[in-house]
Design an enzyme around this catalytic site. Structure first.
Site, short mmCIF file in Angstrom:
data_model
loop_
_atom_site.label_atom_id
_atom_site.label_comp_id
_atom_site.label_asym_id
_atom_site.label_seq_id
_atom_site.Cartn_x
_atom_site.Cartn_y
_atom_site.Cartn_z
CB CYS A 1 30.73 36.70 -22.67
SG CYS A 1 32.38 37.18 -23.21
CG ASP B 1 4.07 12.30 5.14
OD1 ASP B 1 3.99 11.90 6.33
OD2 ASP B 1 4.97 13.02 4.72
CB CYS C 1 37.36 36.74 -21.58
SG CYS C 1 35.83 37.53 -22.08
CB CYS D 1 34.83 34.60 -24.49
SG CYS D 1 34.67 34.03 -22.79
CD GLU E 1 -2.19 -1.38 2.87
OE1 GLU E 1 -2.22 -0.42 3.67
OE2 GLU E 1 -2.46 -2.55 3.19
CB CYS F 1 33.12 37.69 -19.55
SG CYS F 1 33.44 35.94 -19.78
CE LYS G 1 9.15 6.44 6.43
NZ LYS G 1 9.62 7.57 7.18
CE1 TYR H 1 -3.17 4.13 7.60
CE2 TYR H 1 -2.93 2.20 8.99
CZ TYR H 1 -2.78 3.55 8.79
OH TYR H 1 -2.25 4.35 9.78
CE LYS I 1 5.09 5.19 6.92
NZ LYS I 1 5.16 6.60 7.30
P1 AMP Z 1 5.97 6.31 11.13
O1 AMP Z 1 5.27 6.58 12.40
O2 AMP Z 1 5.97 7.51 10.25
O3 AMP Z 1 7.29 5.71 11.31
O4 AMP Z 1 5.14 5.24 10.28
C1 AMP Z 1 4.00 4.62 10.75
C2 AMP Z 1 2.78 5.34 10.32
O5 AMP Z 1 2.58 5.29 8.93
C3 AMP Z 1 1.54 4.75 10.85
O6 AMP Z 1 1.33 5.12 12.17
C4 AMP Z 1 0.50 5.31 9.95
O7 AMP Z 1 0.06 6.55 10.47
C5 AMP Z 1 1.23 5.64 8.69
N1 AMP Z 1 0.67 4.96 7.52
C6 AMP Z 1 0.36 5.59 6.36
N2 AMP Z 1 -0.13 4.75 5.45
C7 AMP Z 1 -0.14 3.52 6.03
C8 AMP Z 1 -0.55 2.23 5.59
N3 AMP Z 1 -1.03 2.01 4.36
N4 AMP Z 1 -0.42 1.21 6.45
C9 AMP Z 1 0.07 1.41 7.68
N5 AMP Z 1 0.47 2.60 8.15
C10 AMP Z 1 0.37 3.66 7.34
ZN ZN Z 2 33.98 36.02 -21.96
#
Ligand code: AMP
Ligand code: ZN
Length: 721
Positions: free
Chosen positions: A449, A142, A434, A454, A138, A431, A339, A250, A140
């Site tokens: 230039c 953020d 030169c 040059c 899946e 320049c 990552k 998830y 990840k």
């Molecule tokens: P981290 O705390 O950043 O080291 O990584 C763990 C966190 O990734 C989890 O606590 C989730 O909040 C996040 N996360 C995002 N997408 C997923 C996913 N598909 N499965 C599990 N964790 C996920």
């Molecule tokens: Zn020059």
């Protein structure tokens, strides 16, 4: 205010993290701050910079994740104990580490399977089933992780992850998350359901939010993750709703009253059927090779997603054996986060230097504190031109943002601190090579230039002449060219075809064999298609593609010299500026002299362009359907279309599931949205330009970031005047 020095080692980073945690506690829990806000922020920025440069040093409980909570944090928010607790994830930063993880799990699983060895090998038995486990991959997301509880189908409780054991109660906030149903779509609903997921803010919503905050004079959120986490503390329901938070689930942690799915993939399906939002693109992968392919694909394609992902989560698909594998104090042993390498990082801009290119253009180059980004360490990056520097407020000494995609030349995208504290960039009056005066032509952003002799221009022009996309004279490297210039054997490009073996022998480390090799590649140079020679001449505006267009039309260089501008300007992708540049070049006496000397060097200017058919089938756009939307800063829509078609693309006006790329310029509207909902990769202008360059059949040598020759980036601009 001057930037705080970012920690230079992991130990320093840990110390700074703990220091900031203490100050945050003083501020939030004890309402007795010891630091002024600005100083807290200064240290926080230093920490964020170090974390960005060394993602593997960052602590999971780093206060950089708390930005945005300060203004809205409310003491005394009820705590919720998590049952079961929430875990973080172990990280894998390379394919090797990922392979180690899958092997570890496979071995542990194999040990647990009771094997009864047959007394004698049974030669006719079918091969043992493969023990490579199936993985669920899946993206990840953020954002901020949350835990949700539904009882008899109703959302009754939501909480942040907190320290994993317990978090803060945010039920009211969760109700304002735009895509989260407060009632499950199952009849009858399960008695009790505990699910986990990630609350996120899509790029478009994040930008809109920051724009509103900027207008109101409020502090901006550093990134969508901070904005999402900060939003979950808001008490103002209307404001929260307006921010457009989303959640994607998830993990099905508890399911009572119904049989629980046996695999991760089945869990995701179950969640979808329950009407809960699940992020698309999850995949079952039967073995490490598939997992690696999935990761590689998304490392590339994630730029086209509407939100931030920082990796791929790889989980053992089967649920039952997970308990046997267990958990560390921090994370499950049956899952790992691969990552992605950081794509944008901060570093210090030490200085701006100026580099003279083959057409005499003097370009600013960023000299950076070396920093790792997208898998490589960079210390130089292009700054395009003076105007760009001013417009973006980039100044030496400051921390700046640096970006690099897999195939894009690194670039400085903007300041990471207030420009007011730093001196402006001084553009050179003369320049740097030169000392000749520089001129900035009307309507142009480039400094040039004007000295035809040059040395930098001469060197760059010769390097270009012999380079791979031009005449491809192997063995005539930059160092050798420099030496031959110094010895007086190369005054202009025509001298290449008058070089004698004894002149080459004068150079360092040029034995008989090397000399013979160079002489042979010069001989090869005489047989290259005339379009390569035209490109090699370095006429302003004539890139590799324009050169081919011109010669497919004219036939030979000699014939081209006789064609009027108004005939050339109607050619596909040529236009009046380029046509004028070409005719002017051929009309200049010095250049006519140059052509004569080339002929004397045994170059046949009447030679016909061999391949006058359509473009070769290669490049990233070949056979692809592309949709253009929004305004591109560097070229008109029509020009972009011409360039795409020349590369074998079909340009379409509407986005569908069959669209391969959407190119989104400024103010892109509904087409961009549609692309996002359909998951069609979206290219921004920079990525588009980079891919166009790649599409030049033979311009691979252009994208050499180590050399950072300003020619490649300007070449494209010149091609489309
Ligand atoms: P981290 O705390 O950043 O080291 O990584 C763990 C966190 O990734 C989890 O606590 C989730 O909040 C996040 N996360 C995002 N997408 C997923 C996913 N598909 N499965 C599990 N964790 C996920
Ligand atoms: Zn020059």
């Amino acid at each position: 205010m001057a930037p705080a020095q970012p920690p230079a080692s992991q130990a320093e980073l840990v110390a700074l993290t703990r220091d900031l945690q203490r100050h945050a506690r003083l501020y939030y829990d004890e309402a007795a701050p010891e630091l002024p806000d600005a100083e807290y922020d200064r240290r926080l920025q230093a920490l964020a910079a170090a974390e960005a440069a060394h993602p593997d040093w960052a602590l999971p409980d780093s206060p950089t994740r708390w930005v945005g909570q300060r203004a809205t944090a409310r003491p005394g928010r009820p705590e919720v104990r998590h049952e079961p607790r929430l875990y973080s994830l172990a990280n894998a930063y390379s394919d090797e580490e990922l392979g180690d993880f899958t092997r570890r799990v496979a071995e542990a699983l194999a040990e647990r399977v009771p094997v009864t060895a047959p007394a004698l090998p049974d030669l006719f038995a079918p091969p043992a089933p493969s023990t490579e486990p199936v993985w669920s991959c899946e993206l990840k997301l953020d954002g901020a992780s949350v835990s949700l509880i539904y009882e008899h189908g109703e959302l009754v409780l939501a909480a942040t992850r907190g320290d994993g054991e317990s978090g803060e109660e945010i039920t009211a906030q969760a109700r304002q998350v735009s895509n989260l149903p407060t009632r499950l779509a199952l009849e009858p609903p399960p008695a009790r359901l505990v699910v986990r997921g990630e609350v996120v803010l899509e790029h478009a919503d994040f930008q809109a939010l920051n724009a509103r905050r900027a207008e109101a004079g409020e502090r901006l959120f550093a990134n969508p993750r901070n904005a999402a986490a900060g939003s979950l503390k808001l008490l103002d329901a209307a404001e929260l709703r307006a921010r457009g938070l989303k959640v994607f689930l998830y993990d099905l942690a508890v399911l009572e009253g119904t049989a629980a799915p046996a695999t991760q993939s089945a869990q995701l399906d179950w969640l979808r059927r329950a009407g809960l939002p699940v992020f698309p693109h999850a995949a079952r992968c039967a073995g490490l090779a598939d997992v690696l392919a999935y990761c590689a694909r998304w490392e590339n394609d994630r730029a086209g997603l509407p939100l931030d992902t920082d990796g791929v989560v790889v989980k053992l698909d089967e649920i039952a054996p997970r308990a046997g594998l267990g958990w560390t104090a921090k994370a499950p042993r049956w899952a790992v986060a691969r990552k992605f390498p950081a794509q944008a990082v901060q570093t210090v801009l030490r200085a701006v230097t100026w580099q003279v290119g083959r057409t005499g253009v003097v370009t600013p180059v960023a000299e950076l504190e070396p920093v790792a980004v997208a898998g490589s360490v960079i210390s130089r990056a292009t700054l395009h031109n003076e105007d760009e520097i001013q417009r973006r407020g980039i100044r030496p000494g400051m921390r700046v943002w640096v970006e690099k995609g897999g195939d894009v030349i690194p670039k400085v995208t903007g300041p990471a601190e207030d420009p007011a504290d730093f001196p402006e960039v001084q553009s050179p009056a003369e320049c740097p090579e030169c000392g000749h005066g520089l001129r900035r032509e009307e309507g142009e952003s480039a400094l040039r230039c004007l000295n035809p002799g040059c040395p930098a221009v001469r060197q760059a022009a010769l390097e270009h002449f012999v380079s791979r996309p031009a005449l491809d004279l192997e063995g005539l490297g930059d160092r050798l060219v420099a030496e031959l210039i110094r010895l007086g054997h190369l005054r202009d490009v025509s001298d290449v075809f008058h070089l004698r073996p004894d002149q080459l022998q004068e150079c360092e480390r040029m034995g008989e064999k090397s000399v013979a090799n160079v002489m042979q590649s010069i001989e090869m140079g005489r047989t290259r298609p005339p379009s390569r020679l035209l490109f090699a001449l370095g006429i302003r505006g004539v890139g590799a593609r324009a050169a081919r267009t011109l010669l497919r039309h004219a036939g030979s260089l000699q014939a081209l010299a006789g064609l009027p501008a108004d005939e050339l300007q109607n050619l596909d992708g040529v236009g009046p500026v380029l046509a004028a540049s070409v005719t002017r070049w051929f009309a200049t006496p010095d250049n006519q002299e140059l052509l004569k000397r080339l002929e004397l060097g045994d170059l046949d200017l009447a030679r016909e362009e061999p391949d006058r058919g359509p473009v070769a089938a290669n490049g990233p756009f070949w056979g692809r359907t592309v949709v253009l939307t929004g305004t591109l800063a560097s070229l008109e829509r029509r020009a972009a279309q011409t360039l795409l078609e020349a590369r074998g693309a079909k340009v379409s006006s509407s986005v569908s599931a069959r669209t391969h790329f959407v190119v989104a310029g400024a103010e892109a509207g509904s087409k961009l949205e549609k692309a996002r909902t359909l998951g069609v990769p979206v290219l921004d202008e920079a990525q588009f330009l980079a891919l166009l360059q790649e599409g030049e059949a033979d311009s691979a040598a252009d994208a050499d970031p180590e050399r950072l020759n300003p020619a490649p980036s300007s070449q494209f601009e010149q091609e489309t005047p």
